[in-house]
Design a protein around this motif. Structure first.
Motif, PDB file in Angstrom:
ATOM      1  N   LEU A  25     -25.741 -26.208  17.284  1.00  0.00           N
ATOM      2  CA  LEU A  25     -26.013 -26.471  18.449  1.00  0.00           C
ATOM      3  C   LEU A  25     -24.672 -26.074  19.321  1.00  0.00           C
ATOM      4  O   LEU A  25     -23.585 -26.321  19.106  1.00  0.00           O
ATOM      5  CB  LEU A  25     -26.248 -27.959  18.780  1.00  0.00           C
ATOM      6  N   ASN A  26     -24.685 -25.191  20.403  1.00  0.00           N
ATOM      7  CA  ASN A  26     -23.774 -24.695  21.207  1.00  0.00           C
ATOM      8  C   ASN A  26     -23.287 -25.690  22.173  1.00  0.00           C
ATOM      9  O   ASN A  26     -24.024 -26.669  22.240  1.00  0.00           O
ATOM     10  CB  ASN A  26     -24.034 -23.453  21.617  1.00  0.00           C
ATOM     11  N   SER A  27     -22.394 -25.376  22.925  1.00  0.00           N
ATOM     12  CA  SER A  27     -21.789 -26.545  24.149  1.00  0.00           C
ATOM     13  C   SER A  27     -22.977 -26.436  25.074  1.00  0.00           C
ATOM     14  O   SER A  27     -22.965 -27.602  25.624  1.00  0.00           O
ATOM     15  CB  SER A  27     -20.506 -25.886  24.559  1.00  0.00           C
ATOM     16  N   THR A  28     -23.536 -25.432  25.353  1.00  0.00           N
ATOM     17  CA  THR A  28     -24.778 -25.722  26.271  1.00  0.00           C
ATOM     18  C   THR A  28     -25.758 -26.559  26.083  1.00  0.00           C
ATOM     19  O   THR A  28     -26.117 -27.499  26.948  1.00  0.00           O
ATOM     20  CB  THR A  28     -25.107 -24.239  26.916  1.00  0.00           C
ATOM     21  N   ARG A  29     -26.093 -26.367  24.658  1.00  0.00           N
ATOM     22  CA  ARG A  29     -27.237 -27.240  24.275  1.00  0.00           C
ATOM     23  C   ARG A  29     -26.915 -28.745  24.258  1.00  0.00           C
ATOM     24  O   ARG A  29     -27.565 -29.690  24.533  1.00  0.00           O
ATOM     25  CB  ARG A  29     -27.769 -26.638  22.969  1.00  0.00           C
ATOM     26  N   LEU A  30     -25.578 -29.086  23.956  1.00  0.00           N
ATOM     27  CA  LEU A  30     -25.218 -30.406  23.642  1.00  0.00           C
ATOM     28  C   LEU A  30     -24.988 -31.141  24.843  1.00  0.00           C
ATOM     29  O   LEU A  30     -25.469 -32.118  25.153  1.00  0.00           O
ATOM     30  CB  LEU A  30     -23.997 -30.312  22.952  1.00  0.00           C
ATOM     31  N   VAL A  31     -24.733 -30.327  25.817  1.00  0.00           N
ATOM     32  CA  VAL A  31     -24.560 -30.738  27.409  1.00  0.00           C
ATOM     33  C   VAL A  31     -25.766 -31.153  27.829  1.00  0.00           C
ATOM     34  O   VAL A  31     -26.154 -32.276  28.558  1.00  0.00           O
ATOM     35  CB  VAL A  31     -23.601 -30.056  28.455  1.00  0.00           C
ATOM     36  N   GLN A  32     -26.986 -30.242  27.736  1.00  0.00           N
ATOM     37  CA  GLN A  32     -28.200 -30.478  28.039  1.00  0.00           C
ATOM     38  C   GLN A  32     -28.886 -31.597  27.589  1.00  0.00           C
ATOM     39  O   GLN A  32     -29.547 -32.549  27.882  1.00  0.00           O
ATOM     40  CB  GLN A  32     -29.041 -29.335  27.557  1.00  0.00           C
ATOM     41  N   LEU A  33     -28.517 -32.029  26.158  1.00  0.00           N
ATOM     42  CA  LEU A  33     -29.087 -33.291  25.448  1.00  0.00           C
ATOM     43  C   LEU A  33     -28.466 -34.277  26.063  1.00  0.00           C
ATOM     44  O   LEU A  33     -29.087 -35.377  26.467  1.00  0.00           O
ATOM     45  CB  LEU A  33     -28.692 -33.084  23.966  1.00  0.00           C
TER      46      LEU A  33
END
Length: 151
Positions: A47-55
């Protein structure tokens, strides 16, 4: 595993959003947290940083959405407690992983930060910012007892 986790994540949030069969929420959330734990243990982090922030943003949205419902106050408080508990558990897992990375890779200078930690830190920061801004939402007495779904 990544696709399975995303489906579990959306399924849990769908239950909170629609309020349909909320009795199964803890089973779904428990599965989601087990899958999230497995993903966070992988290196490189899938999971990249963008996906983690989205979550984390979806977690925040769900918490705020439960506050704006036209349900009776007890049901509204229950849904918000569920959303908060899930969000805090995911945050705990992110912080645990970041802590382990820092323990195992002492950082002498900024250029020496492990790549996985670079992916975790933005999501941790976004969640901490939300906590500061929304203290009245998460830091108040909760009248409803909830069941744990820790993995």
């Amino acid at each position: 595993l990544n696709k399975k986790f995303i489906l579990s994540f959306l399924h849990a949030h769908g239950r909170l959003f629609t309020k349909i069969e909320i009795g199964f929420f803890f089973q779904i959330a428990g599965q989601l947290l087990r899958e999230f734990t497995c993903l966070l243990r992988m290196s490189p982090l899938p999971l990249n940083s963008t996906r983690l922030v989205q979550l984390m943003a979806i977690n925040m949205f769900t918490i705020n959405h439960t506050e704006g419902t036209n349900l009776d106050p007890e049901c509204q408080a229950l849904l918000q407690n569920y959303a908060l508990q899930l969000s805090f558990e995911m945050f705990r897992l992110l912080v645990d992983r970041a802590t382990n990375l820092l323990r195992n890779h002492p950082i002498q200078e900024l250029s020496n930060i492990p790549e996985d930690l670079n992916h975790l830190l933005p999501a941790i920061k976004v969640w901490c910012d939300w906590l500061i801004i929304n203290e009245s939402v998460w830091n108040r007495p909760r009248p409803v007892q909830i069941t744990e779904f820790r993995n």
